[in-house]
Design an enzyme around this catalytic site. Sequence first.
Site, PDB file in Angstrom:
ATOM      1  CG  ASN A  36     -67.066  57.565 -92.400  1.00 54.88           C
ATOM      2  OD1 ASN A  36     -67.953  58.266 -91.921  1.00 54.88           O
ATOM      3  ND2 ASN A  36     -67.185  56.262 -92.546  1.00 54.88           N
ATOM      4  CG  ASP A  94     -49.690  74.552 -93.479  1.00 51.88           C
ATOM      5  OD1 ASP A  94     -49.461  75.673 -93.035  1.00 51.88           O
ATOM      6  OD2 ASP A  94     -50.534  73.786 -92.985  1.00 51.88           O
ATOM      7  CG  HIS A 147     -45.111  74.179 -85.578  1.00 54.17           C
ATOM      8  ND1 HIS A 147     -45.447  75.472 -85.893  1.00 54.17           N
ATOM      9  CD2 HIS A 147     -46.170  73.414 -85.913  1.00 54.17           C
ATOM     10  CE1 HIS A 147     -46.682  75.497 -86.381  1.00 54.17           C
ATOM     11  NE2 HIS A 147     -47.137  74.265 -86.410  1.00 54.17           N
ATOM     12  CB  ALA A 205     -58.473  51.571 -86.622  1.00 53.04           C
ATOM     13  CB  THR A 220     -43.710  58.674 -88.242  1.00 53.33           C
ATOM     14  OG1 THR A 220     -43.199  57.346 -88.075  1.00 53.33           O
ATOM     15  CG2 THR A 220     -44.683  58.999 -87.116  1.00 53.33           C
ATOM     16  NE  ARG A 234     -44.524  46.758 -85.525  1.00 50.86           N
ATOM     17  CZ  ARG A 234     -44.728  45.470 -85.815  1.00 50.86           C
ATOM     18  NH1 ARG A 234     -44.273  44.966 -86.952  1.00 50.86           N
ATOM     19  NH2 ARG A 234     -45.350  44.680 -84.963  1.00 50.86           N
ATOM     20  NE  ARG A 258     -51.428  39.885 -93.096  1.00 52.23           N
ATOM     21  CZ  ARG A 258     -52.327  39.965 -94.077  1.00 52.23           C
ATOM     22  NH1 ARG A 258     -51.904  39.946 -95.348  1.00 52.23           N
ATOM     23  NH2 ARG A 258     -53.611  40.058 -93.824  1.00 52.23           N
TER      24      ARG A 258
END
Length: 215
Positions: free
Chosen positions: A85, A93, A115, A169, A174, A189, A192
């Site tokens: 979208n 990179d 960085h 959303a 991470t 996280r 379920r």
Amino acid sequence: MLMKEEDKIRAGILFCPGDPELKAIKLRTHNLNVDYNCTHEDETEKRAAILSEIIGEFGEGGFIQGPIAFHYGKHTKIGKKFFGNFNLTIQDDAEVTIGDNCNFGPNVTIVTPIHPMLPDERREMLAPNGEKKRFCYAKPVHIGNDCWFGASVTVCPGVTIGDNCVIGAGSVVTRDIPPNSFAAGVPCRVIREITEADSMENKPEILADNKVIRE
């Protein structure tokens, strides 16, 4: 023999983003982004031709709404029947792979570069020849088949997301997400597992007079 900067990216070690060869790749891609973003949605042949110059691999039946922002472009591989979208950003990179039948909501961002944490190291470090340069490194991102990302999902460097995942959303991913997971949050996280209980057959008030296809 000295490693090229692009080889350093693949090796996961520090590289100089200001290297002339890397800058040339990015400049070409950034200009092609602008070309794509200036097209009309129904200029399908023109859009397909531009994407073929930007993206390393782009499967059949894909559609990207635009505007787009690819960094290198050539480091990205996208499978069949992809939908992206508005405002898709891929800072590739390092390698970014996206499987078949994936759907991304607006403002999805995938980033691979990292960085240094210390400000003086972020400003500059010494190259092997003693020259002061700015360095970073990058980790690849891999996304499986049949994944749905809600609006404004950000996927961080080094993350792998398994097949059949739904990412809520605004999530910032991470860490790795296993297959068949509904995951959301900042940081993202697993909420379920996604199961047959999630079928639209169990939501007749929404399914209305439509039917689920069973193969």
